[in-house]
Design a protein around this motif. Sequence first.
Motif, PDB file in Angstrom:
ATOM      1  N   MET A   1     -32.033 -38.979 -28.584  1.00 42.14           N
ATOM      2  CA  MET A   1     -31.569 -39.227 -29.943  1.00 42.14           C
ATOM      3  C   MET A   1     -30.328 -38.377 -30.198  1.00 42.14           C
ATOM      4  N   GLY A   3     -27.561 -38.076 -28.790  1.00 45.11           N
ATOM      5  CA  GLY A   3     -26.883 -37.478 -27.651  1.00 45.11           C
ATOM      6  C   GLY A   3     -25.884 -38.417 -27.017  1.00 45.11           C
ATOM      7  N   ASP A 111     -29.664 -35.265 -35.522  1.00 51.07           N
ATOM      8  CA  ASP A 111     -29.739 -34.032 -34.751  1.00 51.07           C
ATOM      9  C   ASP A 111     -30.098 -34.396 -33.313  1.00 51.07           C
ATOM     10  N   PRO A 112     -29.303 -33.974 -32.330  1.00 56.86           N
ATOM     11  CA  PRO A 112     -29.619 -34.324 -30.944  1.00 56.86           C
ATOM     12  C   PRO A 112     -30.983 -33.788 -30.520  1.00 56.86           C
ATOM     13  N   CYS A 113     -31.749 -34.626 -29.871  1.00 59.06           N
ATOM     14  CA  CYS A 113     -33.059 -34.219 -29.360  1.00 59.06           C
ATOM     15  C   CYS A 113     -33.488 -35.221 -28.296  1.00 59.06           C
ATOM     16  N   THR A 114     -34.494 -34.850 -27.531  1.00 54.86           N
ATOM     17  CA  THR A 114     -35.061 -35.723 -26.516  1.00 54.86           C
ATOM     18  C   THR A 114     -36.468 -36.109 -26.948  1.00 54.86           C
ATOM     19  N   LEU A 115     -36.790 -37.385 -26.815  1.00 57.80           N
ATOM     20  CA  LEU A 115     -38.109 -37.873 -27.193  1.00 57.80           C
ATOM     21  C   LEU A 115     -38.964 -38.094 -25.960  1.00 57.80           C
ATOM     22  N   SER A 191     -37.145 -40.101 -40.358  1.00 53.38           N
ATOM     23  CA  SER A 191     -36.986 -38.645 -40.400  1.00 53.38           C
ATOM     24  C   SER A 191     -38.311 -37.953 -40.655  1.00 53.38           C
ATOM     25  N   GLN A 193     -41.719 -35.944 -40.158  1.00 51.69           N
ATOM     26  CA  GLN A 193     -42.151 -34.881 -39.262  1.00 51.69           C
ATOM     27  C   GLN A 193     -43.229 -35.457 -38.345  1.00 51.69           C
ATOM     28  N   SER A 197     -47.082 -31.268 -37.470  1.00 48.25           N
ATOM     29  CA  SER A 197     -46.002 -30.290 -37.565  1.00 48.25           C
ATOM     30  C   SER A 197     -45.836 -29.834 -39.010  1.00 48.25           C
TER      31      SER A 197
END
Length: 198
Positions: A1, A3, A111-115, A191, A193, A197
Amino acid sequence: MGGPLLWPADEAWPYCDVPDEKSDPGTPATAMVAVAQVYRKNAPGDWWPEDKDVFQLLWCPDVHWDPPAPHADVSPIAEIRRRSSAEVRRVLTSPPSPVRQEDPDYGYSPDPCTLAPVPLVDSPYPQALPDGELLKSVQEYVGATGDGGDVITQVAGIKFGKWPTWHLTEPYDIPCLTCGAPCHLMFTVASDQPPGSR
């Protein structure tokens, strides 16, 4: 995401030229931002064209209160690409940056992240379930948890396929603008959570 994308170096990057609520007349078009890239091996399903194995979603990071059809009001103007990874010979290493920068906490910059892909059971809105024991058990579960039913039956978050959540409206069919047939959910960006979390 959020990236880098497997984007061919010789393919034009998409831009958005729709004015946003803060842009002045003559403001140049802004480069779209990468939102998601998913490979078929990580999310198999019947939504993949036979010769494609990469799904890419980009959108304009600026807020548009009245975007052109088929985009929904107050939603990102989006571009989708499906491609074959084997056909990408040279990758674009420096995509253009957006021209119009939104204020902090405003707009649609991911926000860059890996799923980590996880297969899940997802059900339609309770009213769309067939009558009988399944509907009864879902209604009892919803009543016991007190969540209103939307989170219980439709998995929240980022997902391919299955069912949309209807927390802002009652469920209704969204027709195809070309043929009029009901559209099916392809991809959800949320978006929320993740469960458990804070």
